[in-house]
Design a protein around this motif. Structure first.
Motif, PDB file in Angstrom:
ATOM      1  N   ARG A  97     -10.552 -11.248  -3.239  1.00 51.11           N
ATOM      2  CA  ARG A  97      -9.674 -10.202  -2.694  1.00 51.11           C
ATOM      3  C   ARG A  97      -9.607 -10.301  -1.171  1.00 51.11           C
ATOM      4  O   ARG A  97      -8.525 -10.240  -0.573  1.00 51.11           O
TER       5      ARG A  97
ATOM      6  N   LEU B  44      -2.847  -5.955  -4.559  1.00 51.22           N
ATOM      7  CA  LEU B  44      -3.599  -6.825  -5.453  1.00 51.22           C
ATOM      8  C   LEU B  44      -4.135  -6.026  -6.631  1.00 51.22           C
ATOM      9  O   LEU B  44      -4.464  -4.848  -6.497  1.00 51.22           O
TER      10      LEU B  44
ATOM     11  N   GLU C  98      -6.149 -11.129   0.951  1.00 54.74           N
ATOM     12  CA  GLU C  98      -5.627 -10.163   1.921  1.00 54.74           C
ATOM     13  C   GLU C  98      -5.449 -10.806   3.296  1.00 54.74           C
ATOM     14  O   GLU C  98      -4.498 -10.493   4.025  1.00 54.74           O
TER      15      GLU C  98
END
Length: 407
Positions: free
Chosen positions: A101, A92, A105
């Protein structure tokens, strides 16, 4: 409108529109078919469930995250940062909000139930039967989508409704992404596109609540996503079976797993995802009838869609009667009438007879002399549509919308 018998529609086998997946009643009548959620979670990938009704379940992870990103004014920057995040194995970009984030993930991980060998068989099936899949999951499913009131209205009043050509290209990015052998593996793009689409769905849920044109429940519930999933998965498998496409048991299992993975990655709960084709057929016959019907928005979108298909086939759209006839063949008379697709007295019976013969020739079931000339016109149309959709899928980027349809 008299209620249609789903079992009678299933066994009649005259056109795709007569399949059980499309044995549809009007929405008001369909509501009476089931007051609650009757599909057993024992038939799901999870094998059990919470008992929740998917009509009243959304995405309890992505939805609050996107609402927070909107409140913080971060959507334009997020779009900029994610624009060049393309491959499944790509890290990312730096600078993403930490909560986003963490979500990505987690969301990019394939489910634990994936069988790599089965998924590989699905990829090979996509490559082998790609033209049929495009016809059913892009052209046919696109026609079905405009006869799903909540989906048609969600498309129409969201930002994408103002530019349907761009909206179609974005919608079909996954059709491009899932075709390669490494679609869900390192170097592929299917994981990325699925996660981005999940973010878009959460954004649309957030934005449409503020639209003066939207009323009723929050859009894109778990049931709404299942309805869309069935217009892709169950509808396409029933269509290929109806056309007598050669499909081995390993190919059928692989195709199903590729679609199950796509559903999971888009945020559909495992307790709602069918584990087998039989459980998929059963669930489809519950969710599609009660979610289909006519809307003025759907009629308008369908007319635009058919115009686009005709323009791809020939300059000026001179083959529009053939497009109309093929659209009616793919969906059946009930859905075609809801969509405002005009009947073509000359083309309708010809297409209905020609297309199955073309498929049977491609599958080695009949000889060349039995294939009528119209079948080759349809074949050329499909080649052009396939090239267009896959090319656009390769070129287009999914971005989070920042507003609704401009008034």
């Amino acid at each position: 409108m008299a209620e249609l018998s789903r079992r009678d529609m299933l066994i009649s086998g005259t056109t795709l529109g007569a399949l059980g997946a499309l044995g549809v009643a009007s929405p008001a009548q369909a509501d009476s078919l089931s007051d609650g959620w009757t599909w057993p979670a024992s038939g799901s990938i999870a094998g059990s469930g919470s008992g929740a009704d998917p009509r009243w379940v959304w995405d309890d992870v992505a939805d609050p995250l996107l609402a927070s990103l909107f409140d913080r004014g971060l959507i334009p920057e997020v779009n900029r940062l994610l624009y060049d995040w393309n491959r499944n194995d790509q890290p990312l970009p730096a600078g993403l909000p930490e909560d986003l984030r963490a979500f990505i993930e987690q969301a990019r991980r394939l489910p634990s139930w994936v069988n790599p060998a089965t998924l590989d068989a699905g990829a090979r099936f996509h490559a082998l039967k790609g033209n049929y899949i495009v016809v059913l999951t892009i052209v046919g499913a696109g026609m079905l989508a405009t006869a799903i009131p909540k989906e048609a209205r969600a498309v129409y009043y969201s930002a994408g409704g103002a530019d349907l050509k761009d909206r179609v290209a974005k919608t079909n990015i996954l059709a491009y992404a899932v075709r390669p052998q490494n679609a869900w593996a390192a170097g592929g793009t299917a994981v990325v596109e699925a996660v981005k689409t999940r973010l878009v769905h959460a954004a649309v849920r957030h934005l449409l609540k503020s639209s003066p044109h939207w009323s009723g429940p929050i859009p894109i519930s778990q049931e709404d996503m299942l309805v869309t999933w069935h217009t892709l998965a169950t509808y396409s498998m029933r269509g290929m079976r109806e056309w007598k496409v050669r499909i081995s048991s390993a190919e059928a299992a692989g195709y199903l797993q590729s679609l199950q993975v796509m559903g999971h990655m888009l945020g559909i709960r495992d307790e709602f995802l069918p584990a087998t084709w039989d459980s998929s057929y059963t669930q489809s016959d519950i969710v599609l009838p009660r979610n289909m019907g006519p809307t003025s928005e759907g009629v308008e979108l369908n007319a635009i869609l058919r115009g686009m298909l005709a323009e791809m086939t020939s300059p000026g759209g001179i083959d529009k009667p053939l497009v109309n006839a093929f659209s009616r063949y793919l969906t059946g008379n009930q859905v075609a009438d809801w969509n405002g697709i005009p009947r073509q007295p000359l083309s309708d019976p010809v297409v209905k007879a020609a297309w199955p013969l073309l498929v049977q020739f491609r599958e080695g079931l009949i000889g060349l002399p039995l294939v009528p000339a119209t079948a080759w016109l349809l074949d050329e149309m499909i080649k052009k549509w396939t090239t267009y959709y896959l090319t656009k899928g390769a070129q287009t980027k999914i971005v989070i919308p920042t507003g609704n349809r401009p008034s």
